[in-house]
Design a protein around this motif. Structure first.
Motif, PDB file in Angstrom:
ATOM      1  N   TYR A  71       0.833  -1.201   0.000  1.00  0.00           N
ATOM      2  CA  TYR A  71       0.000   0.000   0.000  1.00  0.00           C
ATOM      3  C   TYR A  71       0.871   1.255   0.000  1.00  0.00           C
ATOM      4  O   TYR A  71       2.016   1.241   0.442  1.00  0.00           O
ATOM      5  CB  TYR A  71      -0.875   0.042   1.263  1.00  0.00           C
ATOM      6  N   VAL A  72       0.272   2.352  -0.451  1.00  0.00           N
ATOM      7  CA  VAL A  72       0.811   3.691  -0.217  1.00  0.00           C
ATOM      8  C   VAL A  72      -0.275   4.483   0.492  1.00  0.00           C
ATOM      9  O   VAL A  72      -1.427   4.506   0.057  1.00  0.00           O
ATOM     10  CB  VAL A  72       1.209   4.392  -1.528  1.00  0.00           C
ATOM     11  N   TYR A  73       0.108   5.109   1.609  1.00  0.00           N
ATOM     12  CA  TYR A  73      -0.831   5.854   2.424  1.00  0.00           C
ATOM     13  C   TYR A  73      -0.542   7.352   2.372  1.00  0.00           C
ATOM     14  O   TYR A  73       0.560   7.788   2.039  1.00  0.00           O
ATOM     15  CB  TYR A  73      -0.744   5.429   3.895  1.00  0.00           C
ATOM     16  N   ALA A  74      -1.535   8.125   2.776  1.00  0.00           N
ATOM     17  CA  ALA A  74      -1.342   9.526   3.126  1.00  0.00           C
ATOM     18  C   ALA A  74      -2.017   9.742   4.472  1.00  0.00           C
ATOM     19  O   ALA A  74      -3.125   9.239   4.706  1.00  0.00           O
ATOM     20  CB  ALA A  74      -1.950  10.449   2.079  1.00  0.00           C
ATOM     21  N   VAL A  75      -1.359  10.463   5.374  1.00  0.00           N
ATOM     22  CA  VAL A  75      -1.953  10.781   6.668  1.00  0.00           C
ATOM     23  C   VAL A  75      -1.863  12.283   6.887  1.00  0.00           C
ATOM     24  O   VAL A  75      -0.932  12.951   6.424  1.00  0.00           O
ATOM     25  CB  VAL A  75      -1.272  10.022   7.825  1.00  0.00           C
ATOM     26  N   GLN A  76      -2.847  12.811   7.591  1.00  0.00           N
ATOM     27  CA  GLN A  76      -2.926  14.248   7.840  1.00  0.00           C
ATOM     28  C   GLN A  76      -3.307  14.524   9.290  1.00  0.00           C
ATOM     29  O   GLN A  76      -4.116  13.803   9.880  1.00  0.00           O
ATOM     30  CB  GLN A  76      -3.981  14.901   6.940  1.00  0.00           C
ATOM     31  N   ASP A  77      -2.729  15.582   9.824  1.00  0.00           N
ATOM     32  CA  ASP A  77      -3.112  16.121  11.124  1.00  0.00           C
ATOM     33  C   ASP A  77      -3.817  17.439  10.844  1.00  0.00           C
ATOM     34  O   ASP A  77      -3.212  18.502  10.840  1.00  0.00           O
ATOM     35  CB  ASP A  77      -1.861  16.324  11.990  1.00  0.00           C
ATOM     36  N   THR A  78      -5.108  17.375  10.590  1.00  0.00           N
ATOM     37  CA  THR A  78      -5.832  18.560  10.104  1.00  0.00           C
ATOM     38  C   THR A  78      -6.064  19.603  11.186  1.00  0.00           C
ATOM     39  O   THR A  78      -6.192  20.793  10.884  1.00  0.00           O
ATOM     40  CB  THR A  78      -7.182  18.153   9.493  1.00  0.00           C
ATOM     41  N   ASN A  79      -6.130  19.193  12.458  1.00  0.00           N
ATOM     42  CA  ASN A  79      -6.364  20.174  13.514  1.00  0.00           C
ATOM     43  C   ASN A  79      -5.084  20.569  14.245  1.00  0.00           C
ATOM     44  O   ASN A  79      -5.122  21.271  15.256  1.00  0.00           O
ATOM     45  CB  ASN A  79      -7.410  19.661  14.512  1.00  0.00           C
ATOM     46  N   ARG A  80      -3.927  20.096  13.729  1.00  0.00           N
ATOM     47  CA  ARG A  80      -2.611  20.493  14.223  1.00  0.00           C
ATOM     48  C   ARG A  80      -2.425  20.235  15.725  1.00  0.00           C
ATOM     49  O   ARG A  80      -1.837  21.022  16.452  1.00  0.00           O
ATOM     50  CB  ARG A  80      -2.360  21.983  13.942  1.00  0.00           C
ATOM     51  N   ASP A  81      -2.925  19.081  16.167  1.00  0.00           N
ATOM     52  CA  ASP A  81      -2.732  18.736  17.578  1.00  0.00           C
ATOM     53  C   ASP A  81      -1.640  17.695  17.778  1.00  0.00           C
ATOM     54  O   ASP A  81      -1.456  17.176  18.878  1.00  0.00           O
ATOM     55  CB  ASP A  81      -4.039  18.235  18.197  1.00  0.00           C
ATOM     56  N   GLY A  82      -0.913  17.389  16.696  1.00  0.00           N
ATOM     57  CA  GLY A  82       0.186  16.433  16.811  1.00  0.00           C
ATOM     58  C   GLY A  82      -0.231  14.993  16.642  1.00  0.00           C
ATOM     59  O   GLY A  82       0.598  14.085  16.809  1.00  0.00           O
ATOM     60  N   ILE A  83      -1.486  14.756  16.287  1.00  0.00           N
ATOM     61  CA  ILE A  83      -1.997  13.406  16.067  1.00  0.00           C
ATOM     62  C   ILE A  83      -2.723  13.374  14.727  1.00  0.00           C
ATOM     63  O   ILE A  83      -3.624  14.192  14.478  1.00  0.00           O
ATOM     64  CB  ILE A  83      -2.977  12.970  17.177  1.00  0.00           C
ATOM     65  N   ALA A  84      -2.347  12.466  13.853  1.00  0.00           N
ATOM     66  CA  ALA A  84      -3.015  12.359  12.554  1.00  0.00           C
ATOM     67  C   ALA A  84      -4.473  11.979  12.753  1.00  0.00           C
ATOM     68  O   ALA A  84      -4.781  11.058  13.513  1.00  0.00           O
ATOM     69  CB  ALA A  84      -2.311  11.329  11.683  1.00  0.00           C
ATOM     70  N   ASP A  85      -5.361  12.682  12.087  1.00  0.00           N
ATOM     71  CA  ASP A  85      -6.787  12.394  12.217  1.00  0.00           C
ATOM     72  C   ASP A  85      -7.422  11.934  10.913  1.00  0.00           C
ATOM     73  O   ASP A  85      -8.611  11.645  10.871  1.00  0.00           O
ATOM     74  CB  ASP A  85      -7.539  13.615  12.758  1.00  0.00           C
TER      75      ASP A  85
END
Length: 372
Positions: A71-85
């Motif tokens: 697989y190839v993934y993308a992860v984002q921390d949209t609320n900038r709390d240090g945890i990908a959501d």
């Protein structure tokens, strides 16, 4: 909780609608890890199976390659709390898509035998386009066949082809080499040879010189030969494989009448079987000034040593453009009882100066931050 969405292309997309949970399953590992004073490590993303190479896209998006998982993934921390959501599957059923790189809105992925490109990926994370093959002339051997991928300061795409063996005289010049090509796949060239297997490289921020890891051969004992950090300076350099290891150790099977002085020696030696993989020079401002332009190396850990070693992220300190000292930065994935809790693979500096570390054993990405 994950919501499942079937795309017209037939791609199965997992998009995390809630923050990845940090409670429970990996906190016992976090508690075992040791860092220098002032540093903290936490889980950035905890459901990224077989997480390997990392690349930074737009707006803090992190692309993640894998190996056997395909697989190839993308992860984002949209609320900038240090945890990908949010987590997206960019593609699946690929051939060891270890290498990932990002440039001008496009994601480049290195499979064993080809390099592919996903255009305008940032605008289509939830509906990725079909990839375009930009280069398909890489060998299909799976032994050391997984590739690392990075864009250099010259805007060329760099990759490497490992030796298709533990130790051998490769049948074609493409093996055991470092190469580069244009972003459209043209202009492919070999720039260095004699490199058994590099799965990590980066450019020193001041000199812009290219440094890369190289894993030593097996079955010469627990402590031979050393792993290498090499510096590439001119096209045509040969770094010794299979004739010489560590700059001064002739191979017992292949050295013949070749002398180690013929080849470019490493600029730094790492203990045997540590499996040094991804590496990055730190350019950020969050860490103390002493870490500026210093090298972080993920040491994946030994697989056949009598007593295991590695399983850490090391800091290699540079002074006046030369490495002078190696010391642990994050350790504890290998317990005193030789139990392996995790295996770091790659490191990635984020825009805020924090450092991400992938772990292909646990399928997580850690985040290291600093606060006085």
């Amino acid at each position: 909780m994950f919501f499942i969405k079937i795309m017209l292309s037939g791609l199965l997309l997992f998009n995390a609608g809630l923050a990845f949970s940090q409670s429970g399953r990996h906190q016992d590992v976090i508690k075992q890890l040791q860092l220098p004073p002032g540093f903290r490590i936490s889980i950035f993303a905890d459901d990224v199976p077989n997480a390997r190479s990392l690349a930074l896209g737009d707006n803090g998006t992190v692309f993640v390659g894998t190996l056997d998982q395909g697989y190839v993934y993308a992860v984002q921390d949209t609320n900038r709390d240090g945890i990908a959501d949010k987590r997206y599957v960019i593609d699946r059923d690929l051939n060891m898509p270890n290498g990932v790189a990002y440039k001008n809105g496009a994601l480049y992925v290195a499979e064993v035998n080809r390099i592919i490109r996903y255009d305008n990926i940032s605008q289509h994370l939830d509906n990725p386009p079909r990839p375009v093959t930009i280069y398909n002339k890489l060998p299909s051997d799976k032994h050391h066949g997984w590739k690392y991928l990075r864009f250099g300061p010259d805007n060329k795409l760099y990759t490497a082809v490992g030796a298709p063996c533990n130790i051998c005289n490769p049948p074609k010049e493409i093996y055991a080499s470092l190469g580069r090509l244009n972003p459209d796949g043209t202009g492919a060239e070999i720039i260095a040879r004699g490199i058994r297997n590099t799965v990590g490289f980066d450019w020193e921020p001041v000199s812009k010189a290219l440094y890369f890891t190289d894993n030593g051969r097996d079955y010469m004992g627990d402590d031979m030969p050393p792993e290498e950090i090499n510096k590439w300076t001119v096209k045509g350099q040969h770094f010794g494989f299979p004739y010489c290891h560590g700059g001064d150790i002739p191979d017992p099977e292949f050295a013949g009448d070749r002398e180690c002085q013929e080849f470019t020696p490493p600029v730094w030696k790492i203990k045997a079987h540590m499996a040094a993989l991804g590496m990055r020079f730190y350019k950020g401002k969050q860490f103390p000034a002493a870490y500026k332009n210093q090298l972080f190396v993920a040491e994946h850990g030994s697989w056949n040593r009598t007593k295991p070693q590695g399983y850490r992220v090391a800091l290699i300190k540079f002074s006046r453009g030369k490495p002078v000292l190696e010391q642990p930065f994050v350790s504890g994935w290998l317990t005193k009882a030789d139990k392996v809790l995790g295996r770091p693979v790659d490191v990635l500096e984020m825009p805020d100066g924090s450092l991400l570390i992938s772990d292909d054993k646990l399928g997580v990405i850690y985040r290291v931050t600093y606060k006085k």
